[in-house]
Design a protein around this motif. Structure first.
Motif, short mmCIF file in Angstrom:
data_model
loop_
_atom_site.label_atom_id
_atom_site.label_comp_id
_atom_site.label_asym_id
_atom_site.label_seq_id
_atom_site.Cartn_x
_atom_site.Cartn_y
_atom_site.Cartn_z
N SER A 1 26.19 47.17 37.02
CA SER A 1 27.14 48.23 36.72
C SER A 1 28.15 47.80 35.70
N ARG A 2 28.12 46.55 35.35
CA ARG A 2 29.03 46.04 34.32
C ARG A 2 28.22 45.30 33.29
N THR B 1 34.04 44.80 42.17
CA THR B 1 33.05 45.35 41.25
C THR B 1 31.75 44.55 41.33
N ASP C 1 28.80 42.68 39.78
CA ASP C 1 28.49 42.00 38.53
C ASP C 1 27.21 41.20 38.72
N ARG D 1 28.74 41.32 44.32
CA ARG D 1 30.19 41.51 44.30
C ARG D 1 30.93 40.17 44.29
N ASN E 1 38.05 45.71 42.09
CA ASN E 1 37.71 47.07 41.67
C ASN E 1 38.89 48.02 41.83
N LYS F 1 42.33 45.22 38.67
CA LYS F 1 41.09 45.97 38.48
C LYS F 1 40.48 45.68 37.10
#
Length: 308
Positions: A5-6, A115, A117, A121, A168, A173
C-alpha cells in the motif's frame, strides 16, 4: 537487507542522499537459509563475538542504559516522541521464544495503527554486536498494542533489537521510523571478525555477485545478480513484494540501513539481475543480508561491504 500500500522505496529519516552511478560491491562468502525470514546459523564460529570492532571494548550503543544517548541510523529507542519500550524485564535467554514490546506515541500511549509496508505493519531485526547473528521477523500485535517478535535461538552476547514501522495516525503519520534497544544474552562467547570483503558469495548452491563502488555520504544504484550451477537464475519469487530484501548494519555500532529495491515485481519469476538504491552514509565495513526466495524457500546471504 525489498507491491504494498506504500511505495517500496522507503525513505529513512537518517538517510537523505542522492543517486550516483553503478558500483562494485565487496561481499563475504557466508550465508544460510531458512523457512522463515529469520537467519539462524549466521555465527561464523562456534563461539561468536560480542564485539563488532577490532577493539575488545563494546561500542557505547551496546552498553546498558545508553539507548537514549545513541544517535545515528536507528540507534535510539526514541524519535519524534515515539518510543520503543520492552515489556519484559527478565534477561534474554539463548532459547528466547519472543521479544515483547510496545511503541508508544507522543501522548505516552501504545500505538496500535500502523501503515502496511512491504506487506507488513512491522519489520523487526535482531543483530548481534559483532554482526555474526541476524534475524528478520514480522511480529504480531495484540489489541493493547503489545508486539511479540518470535526469535530463533540467540547466541550469547550483546544484541540490538530494531523495530521498523510507519504510524498510520497521529503526529507521526506517514513517517518511516526505526527504533532500537540493546539486550544481552548471558553465556560464554569469543570474538569473531567479519569475513574479508569479496565480490562473490554462495548460499544454498546459489552464487551471488554484486558490482559497485560505494562512497559514504552518497547513494548509489547497486546491482546484484543470482546464478546457480553457472546459469542465470530467473525463478526468484516475490518476497515481501520484492524479488529480494537487503538490509545493512555498520561494523562497530550496528547502525541500520535498508537498501531500497528498484527492480519492479512484474510476475512470479524474477532475476537474474536485481537493482537497489544503496543508502550507506558512514564509511567503514557494512554487513549486508540479502534475502531471496525460490521454490517457496527463503535464502539469506551475508555480504561484507567496504564503504570508503
Amino acid at each position: 537487507m525489498i507491491s504494498s500500500s506504500r511505495p517500496v522505496a522507503r525513505r529513512r529519516a537518517f538517510a537523505a542522499i542522492g543517486v550516483a552511478a553503478a558500483l562494485a560491491l565487496p561481499l563475504a562468502a557466508c550465508g544460510s537459509s531458512g523457512d522463515t525470514s529469520s537467519m539462524p546459523g549466521m555465527d561464523h564460529g562456534s563461539k561468536p563475538s560480542a564485539a563488532s570492532s577490532s577493539s575488545a571494548s563494546p561500542s557505547m550503543s551496546d552498553m546498558p542504559g545508553m539507548d537514549h544517548m545513541a544517535s545515528g541510523s536507528g540507534l535510539s529507542d526514541s524519535q519524534d516522541g515515539y518510543r520503543l519500550a520492552p515489556k519484559d524485564t527478565a534477561p534474554l535467554s539463548g532459547n528466547q521464544a519472543a521479544y515483547r514490546f510496545t511503541v508508544t506515541g507522543p501522548d505516552g500511549k501504545p500505538v496500535t495503527d500502523f501503515t502496511v509496508d512491504q506487506t507488513k505493519r512491522m519489520h523487526f531485526y535482531a543483530i548481534r554486536a559483532d554482526l555474526t547473528g541476524f534475524q528478520h521477523v514480522h511480529p504480531t500485535m495484540a489489541a493493547d498494542g503489545t508486539w511479540s517478535a518470535n526469535l530463533s535461538s540467540l547466541a550469547p552476547g550483546s544484541w540490538r533489537m530494531f523495530a521498523s514501522f510507519t504510524p498510520n495516525t497521529g503526529t507521526g503519520k506517514g513517517k518511516d521510523l526505526v527504533l532500537s534497544r540493546t539486550a544481552t544474552v548471558p553465556g560464554d562467547f569469543a570474538k569473531t571478525p567479519l569475513p574479508a570483503p569479496a565480490t562473490v558469495t554462495q548460499v544454498d548452491g546459489y552464487t551471488v555477485t554484486v558490482k559497485g563502488e560505494p562512497t559514504a555520504g552518497m547513494a548509489h544504484p547497486m546491482t546484484v545478480s543470482v546464478a546457480k550451477e553457472g546459469k542465470p537464475v530467473t525463478d526468484l519469487e516475490p518476497y515481501l513484494d520484492t524479488y529480494a530484501h537487503l538490509t545493512g548494519f555498520h561494523e562497530g555500532d550496528a547502525a541500520f540501513a535498508h537498501l531500497h529495491p528498484t527492480t519492479k515485481v512484474t510476475g512470479g519469476h524474477g532475476g537474474p539481475a536485481l537493482t537497489f538504491h544503496a543508502e550507506l552514509p558512514t564509511s567503514g565495513n557494512w554487513r549486508l543480508f540479502l534475502q531471496f526466495q525460490t521454490g517457496g524457500k527463503l535464502h539469506t546471504a551475508a555480504l561484507t561491504l567496504r564503504v570508503g
